[in-house]
Scaffold this active site. Structure first.
Site, PDB file in Angstrom:
ATOM      1  N   LYS A 156       0.857  -1.183   0.000  1.00 30.25           N
ATOM      2  CA  LYS A 156       0.000   0.000   0.000  1.00 30.25           C
ATOM      3  C   LYS A 156       0.895   1.236   0.000  1.00 30.25           C
ATOM      4  CE  LYS A 156      -3.426   2.239   2.979  1.00 30.25           C
ATOM      5  NZ  LYS A 156      -4.237   2.123   4.182  1.00 30.25           N
TER       6      LYS A 156
ATOM      7  N   HIS B  75      -0.196   4.581   0.203  1.00 30.52           N
ATOM      8  CA  HIS B  75      -0.707   5.795   0.839  1.00 30.52           C
ATOM      9  C   HIS B  75      -1.052   5.491   2.303  1.00 30.52           C
ATOM     10  CE1 HIS B  75      -4.235   3.593  -0.569  1.00 30.52           C
ATOM     11  NE2 HIS B  75      -4.875   4.145   0.444  1.00 30.52           N
TER      12      HIS B  75
END
Ligand SMILES: O=P(O)(O)OC[C@H]1O[C@H](OP(=O)(O)OP(=O)(O)O)[C@H](O)[C@@H]1O
Ligand SMILES: O=C(O)c1cc(=O)[nH]c(=O)[nH]1
Length: 231
Positions: free
Chosen positions: A110, A112
């Site tokens: 991921k 963000h």
């Protein structure tokens, strides 16, 4: 005398319909007449009970001196390992007053927000990590996840606890996948039940219709499969 852990666990597997009979293609490509589907522990009662089985097994192995009692976090590989890690850490707290973390990986990084490839208790150098997973067939899942953990921090993997050891040979030796993983990585692997214990207990357990869960036909199919792939 209380029933053995593996017998109680077999009953739980069968009543939860997490142990299925039929024809199943495994990740290894093998065609198996039985399959453990941890996705069948699909409500609060079942997942809580599952966590208690893991916690009981962990406490037993600690008491026997086979497992380090210092556990910083319980790690479950995505996806089916995730509820295992969470329910095990809750059961260790509720049953044994042991506060341990839980951690799991993302299958995709991921970029963000919290980011990264891990969720839960952050992994740090020197931490004692106990792995949990549902089943081991060829050991591929473990071989994938260990380097992933090590790429994040120099953690100390103290062991692996499974629901079920399928007791299958590796492709290139007569060792079981569990033995091969123990030799390769140097940590102990424990299972709440192994497949032979499950089939022995299952013959003595009866469903609501009064018939044994493990019929003669199912037992023969399992024996034939294990004659080919069993270690
Ligand atoms: O010993 P192996 O041959 O690796 O097989 C067993 C693994 O396969 C399944 O996971 P899978 O990778 O299918 O992922 P899932 O948890 O997302 O279902 C299962 O949950 C074990 O982790
Ligand atoms: O080997 C597998 O892929 C496998 C076997 C099994 O019994 N259960 C499962 O989820 N995966």
């Amino acid at each position: 005398m209380p029933e053995a852990l593996h017998t109680r666990f077999t009953q739980f597997l069968l009543e939860s319909e997490a142990l299925k009979f039929g024809s199943f293609t495994l990740k290894s490509g093998r065609q198996s007449p039985y399959f453990i589907n941890a996705g069948a522990f699909d409500d609060g009662a079942k997942i809580a009970t599952l966590g208690e089985f893991y916690a009981e097994k962990i406490q037993h192995e600690i008491a026997e001196g086979r497992l380090d009692s210092r556990i910083d976090t319980v790690f479950g590989p995505a996806y089916k390992g995730i509820p295992l890690a969470v329910s095990t850490s809750i059961a260790l707290q509720n049953r044994y007053h042991a506060t341990v973390g839980y951690t799991f990986d993302r299958k995709e990084r991921k970029d963000h927000g919290d980011g990264g490839i891990m969720v839960g208790k952050p992994l740090q150098d020197g931490m004692n990590v106990l792995l949990v997973d549902d089943v081991m067939t060829a050991g591929t899942a473990v071989r994938e996840v260990v380097p992933k953990l090590k790429s994040v921090a120099d953690v100390n993997i103290i062991g692996l606890v499974l629901s079920v050891d399928r007791m299958e040979k590796t492709k290139d030796s007569d060792l079981s996948a569990v033995q091969a993983v123990e030799n390769e990585f140097g940590f102990p692997v424990f299972a709440i039940a192994n497949v032979r214990e499950i089939f022995a207990a299952g013959k003595q357990l009866f469903g609501e219709d009064g018939a044994p869960y493990v019929t003669d036909q199912i037992a023969v199919a399992a024996q034939t499969y294990l004659a080919q792939y069993g270690a």
